[in-house]
Design a protein around this motif. Structure first.
Motif, PDB file in Angstrom:
ATOM      1  N   ASN A  88      -0.847  -4.099 -12.200  1.00  0.00           N
ATOM      2  CA  ASN A  88      -0.152  -3.429 -11.093  1.00  0.00           C
ATOM      3  C   ASN A  88      -0.441  -4.186  -9.801  1.00  0.00           C
ATOM      4  N   PHE A  89       0.527  -4.180  -8.891  1.00  0.00           N
ATOM      5  CA  PHE A  89       0.385  -4.960  -7.652  1.00  0.00           C
ATOM      6  C   PHE A  89       1.270  -4.314  -6.595  1.00  0.00           C
ATOM      7  N   GLN A  90       0.832  -3.153  -6.124  1.00  0.00           N
ATOM      8  CA  GLN A  90       1.679  -2.335  -5.260  1.00  0.00           C
ATOM      9  C   GLN A  90       1.402  -2.479  -3.770  1.00  0.00           C
ATOM     10  N   GLY A  91       0.838  -3.606  -3.360  1.00  0.00           N
ATOM     11  CA  GLY A  91       0.423  -3.740  -1.968  1.00  0.00           C
ATOM     12  C   GLY A  91       1.414  -4.374  -1.025  1.00  0.00           C
ATOM     13  N   PHE A  92       2.690  -4.420  -1.386  1.00  0.00           N
ATOM     14  CA  PHE A  92       3.679  -5.089  -0.538  1.00  0.00           C
ATOM     15  C   PHE A  92       3.842  -4.411   0.819  1.00  0.00           C
ATOM     16  N   ASP A  93       3.536  -3.119   0.911  1.00  0.00           N
ATOM     17  CA  ASP A  93       3.704  -2.386   2.167  1.00  0.00           C
ATOM     18  C   ASP A  93       2.415  -2.329   2.980  1.00  0.00           C
ATOM     19  N   SER A  94       1.406  -3.075   2.580  1.00  0.00           N
ATOM     20  CA  SER A  94       0.128  -3.049   3.290  1.00  0.00           C
ATOM     21  C   SER A  94       0.253  -3.692   4.666  1.00  0.00           C
ATOM     22  N   GLY A  95      -0.559  -3.208   5.604  1.00  0.00           N
ATOM     23  CA  GLY A  95      -0.626  -3.822   6.917  1.00  0.00           C
ATOM     24  C   GLY A  95      -1.534  -5.039   6.945  1.00  0.00           C
ATOM     25  N   ASP A  96      -2.218  -5.298   5.832  1.00  0.00           N
ATOM     26  CA  ASP A  96      -3.110  -6.447   5.740  1.00  0.00           C
ATOM     27  C   ASP A  96      -2.365  -7.582   5.030  1.00  0.00           C
ATOM     28  N   PRO A  97      -2.079  -8.679   5.736  1.00  0.00           N
ATOM     29  CA  PRO A  97      -1.299  -9.763   5.116  1.00  0.00           C
ATOM     30  C   PRO A  97      -1.987 -10.359   3.894  1.00  0.00           C
ATOM     31  N   ARG A  98      -3.300 -10.253   3.798  1.00  0.00           N
ATOM     32  CA  ARG A  98      -4.011 -10.778   2.634  1.00  0.00           C
ATOM     33  C   ARG A  98      -3.633  -9.996   1.369  1.00  0.00           C
ATOM     34  N   ILE A  99      -3.479  -8.689   1.525  1.00  0.00           N
ATOM     35  CA  ILE A  99      -3.110  -7.845   0.380  1.00  0.00           C
ATOM     36  C   ILE A  99      -1.657  -8.077  -0.002  1.00  0.00           C
ATOM     37  N   VAL A 100      -0.796  -8.257   0.977  1.00  0.00           N
ATOM     38  CA  VAL A 100       0.604  -8.567   0.683  1.00  0.00           C
ATOM     39  C   VAL A 100       0.687  -9.870  -0.101  1.00  0.00           C
ATOM     40  N   ARG A 101      -0.077 -10.874   0.314  1.00  0.00           N
ATOM     41  CA  ARG A 101      -0.059 -12.157  -0.383  1.00  0.00           C
ATOM     42  C   ARG A 101      -0.568 -12.011  -1.814  1.00  0.00           C
ATOM     43  N   LEU A 102      -1.586 -11.197  -2.019  1.00  0.00           N
ATOM     44  CA  LEU A 102      -2.106 -10.961  -3.369  1.00  0.00           C
ATOM     45  C   LEU A 102      -1.054 -10.278  -4.242  1.00  0.00           C
ATOM     46  N   SER A 103      -0.270  -9.382  -3.648  1.00  0.00           N
ATOM     47  CA  SER A 103       0.793  -8.717  -4.405  1.00  0.00           C
ATOM     48  C   SER A 103       1.891  -9.702  -4.789  1.00  0.00           C
ATOM     49  N   GLU A 104       2.154 -10.640  -3.905  1.00  0.00           N
ATOM     50  CA  GLU A 104       3.212 -11.627  -4.155  1.00  0.00           C
ATOM     51  C   GLU A 104       2.799 -12.683  -5.170  1.00  0.00           C
ATOM     52  N   THR A 105       1.504 -12.810  -5.429  1.00  0.00           N
ATOM     53  CA  THR A 105       0.994 -13.843  -6.339  1.00  0.00           C
ATOM     54  C   THR A 105       0.193 -13.219  -7.475  1.00  0.00           C
ATOM     55  N   ALA A 106       0.631 -12.056  -7.919  1.00  0.00           N
ATOM     56  CA  ALA A 106      -0.084 -11.320  -8.971  1.00  0.00           C
ATOM     57  C   ALA A 106       0.258 -11.856 -10.357  1.00  0.00           C
ATOM     58  N   VAL A 107      -0.490 -11.387 -11.331  1.00  0.00           N
ATOM     59  CA  VAL A 107      -0.158 -11.580 -12.738  1.00  0.00           C
ATOM     60  C   VAL A 107       0.136 -10.202 -13.293  1.00  0.00           C
ATOM     61  N   GLY A 108       1.391  -9.934 -13.618  1.00  0.00           N
ATOM     62  CA  GLY A 108       1.687  -8.595 -14.105  1.00  0.00           C
ATOM     63  C   GLY A 108       3.142  -8.386 -14.416  1.00  0.00           C
ATOM     64  N   LEU A 109       3.355  -7.358 -15.182  1.00  0.00           N
ATOM     65  CA  LEU A 109       4.695  -7.022 -15.636  1.00  0.00           C
ATOM     66  C   LEU A 109       5.476  -6.322 -14.536  1.00  0.00           C
ATOM     67  N   ASP A 110       6.721  -6.723 -14.342  1.00  0.00           N
ATOM     68  CA  ASP A 110       7.640  -5.990 -13.479  1.00  0.00           C
ATOM     69  C   ASP A 110       8.059  -4.742 -14.250  1.00  0.00           C
ATOM     70  N   LYS A 111       7.459  -3.604 -13.917  1.00  0.00           N
ATOM     71  CA  LYS A 111       7.650  -2.396 -14.723  1.00  0.00           C
ATOM     72  C   LYS A 111       9.093  -1.891 -14.687  1.00  0.00           C
ATOM     73  N   MET A 112       9.758  -2.023 -13.546  1.00  0.00           N
ATOM     74  CA  MET A 112      11.157  -1.597 -13.462  1.00  0.00           C
ATOM     75  C   MET A 112      12.043  -2.446 -14.367  1.00  0.00           C
ATOM     76  N   GLU A 113      11.798  -3.760 -14.353  1.00  0.00           N
ATOM     77  CA  GLU A 113      12.593  -4.652 -15.186  1.00  0.00           C
ATOM     78  C   GLU A 113      12.291  -4.416 -16.668  1.00  0.00           C
ATOM     79  N   ALA A 114      11.029  -4.143 -16.982  1.00  0.00           N
ATOM     80  CA  ALA A 114      10.662  -3.859 -18.371  1.00  0.00           C
ATOM     81  C   ALA A 114      11.360  -2.601 -18.869  1.00  0.00           C
ATOM     82  N   ALA A 115      11.394  -1.573 -18.029  1.00  0.00           N
ATOM     83  CA  ALA A 115      12.085  -0.345 -18.412  1.00  0.00           C
ATOM     84  C   ALA A 115      13.585  -0.600 -18.565  1.00  0.00           C
ATOM     85  N   ARG A 116      14.147  -1.377 -17.658  1.00  0.00           N
ATOM     86  CA  ARG A 116      15.578  -1.663 -17.750  1.00  0.00           C
ATOM     87  C   ARG A 116      15.909  -2.391 -19.047  1.00  0.00           C
ATOM     88  N   ARG A 117      15.134  -3.437 -19.342  1.00  0.00           N
ATOM     89  CA  ARG A 117      15.447  -4.232 -20.530  1.00  0.00           C
ATOM     90  C   ARG A 117      15.284  -3.406 -21.810  1.00  0.00           C
TER      91      ARG A 117
END
Length: 288
Positions: free
Chosen positions: A82-111
């Protein structure tokens, strides 16, 4: 969680990566009982031991403070699963969310939902058994399935949302009660082996021959796919998630790379056509 097929494979993948990378030592830690508070407390305890890096299953704002604490102390962080930090006010956390290792759960459910449509008739009565109804992650998946079915012609009234839990024995009993009361049900959707394997047993126990969609793998799930009691399951490939997360930490620590690539380990759909190959990988401990 400890003693959970999905998370056992997370630990195995992390340790395998450490063995393959020179000079890496990995400790896998998980709470005995799932809760965001338990996971946050676990991360705090790990930070106190001052490791070089931590891979965090980042599930949202509940983990923001503890993640900032680790970053402030100079600990390398990698998000996975999971990598839900895109809305964080800390740019370090946003960057970690953008460079995560993980399944896109919405896309997995869609497929998986679109693949499951082949086994249904539009507007068939369906039930979605949610094993963690209070989890933001599971709510995202649930809503993604609702969107898939709505776009395929279902009216909302024909889809029942039924909360269950993480105890497969209790889930089996709850599902039996539901399906006995609703014999008109024509399809079951779950997104965890703890619910999917229970649903496969429950529908057979009440005499319903209806398709079941699940996520993840365990011995019961594999047997159910072989026997036809479970129609389709999706592997989140937890072994690969953890393996790539450790590789990313290695690159950060040994090579000073700040932004490792985002890695989605894929969405392997499992049915009778590939179950024998999948079972072999499962028995070797690299697929779940």
């Amino acid at each position: 969680m400890l003693n959970n097929p999905f998370w056992d494979l997370i630990g195995r993948g992390a340790r395998a990566a450490a063995q393959d990378l020179a000079g890496m030592a990995v400790t896998y830690a998980a709470p005995e009982e799932f809760s965001l508070a338990n996971i946050s407390a676990l991360i705090q305890g790990v930070i106190a031991r001052s490791p070089d890096g931590i891979a965090i299953d980042y599930r949202g704002r509940e983990f923001e403070e503890v993640t900032r604490l680790a970053l402030d102390r100079g600990i390398a962080i990698q998000f996975f699963n999971n990598f839900q930090g895109f809305d964080s006010g800390d740019p370090r956390i946003v960057r970690l969310s953008e460079t995560a290792v993980g399944l896109d759960k919405m896309e997995a459910a869609r497929r998986s939902g679109e693949a499951f449509l082949e086994h249904l008739t539009p507007d068939d009565p369906l039930v979605l058994f949610n094993g963690l109804p209070d989890s933001p992650e599971h709510l995202v998946i649930q809503n993604a399935y609702l969107k898939v079915f709505a776009e395929a012609g279902w009216t909302r009234e024909r889809i029942e949302l039924f909360p269950v839990g993480l105890d497969p024995a209790q889930n089996f009993q709850l599902m039996k009660v539901y399906l006995t009361a609703h014999p008109e049900t024509r399809g079951i959707v779950c997104w965890d082996s703890l619910t999917g394997s229970a649903a496969a047993r429950a529908k057979a126990d009440v005499g319903l021959d209806i398709p079941v969609l699940s996520w993840n793998l365990d011995a019961v799930t594999i047997r159910s796919v072989k026997e036809g009691a479970l129609t389709l399951t999706l592997s989140q490939q937890p072994y690969l998630q953890a393996y790539y997360a450790v590789v990313a930490l290695y690159l950060k620590l040994r090579r000073g790379i700040l932004e490792t690539p985002f890695v989605d380990p894929g969405r392997l759909l499992v049915d009778r056509s590939n179950i024998d190959q999948v079972e072999d990988l499962f028995n070797r401990g690299v697929l779940g």
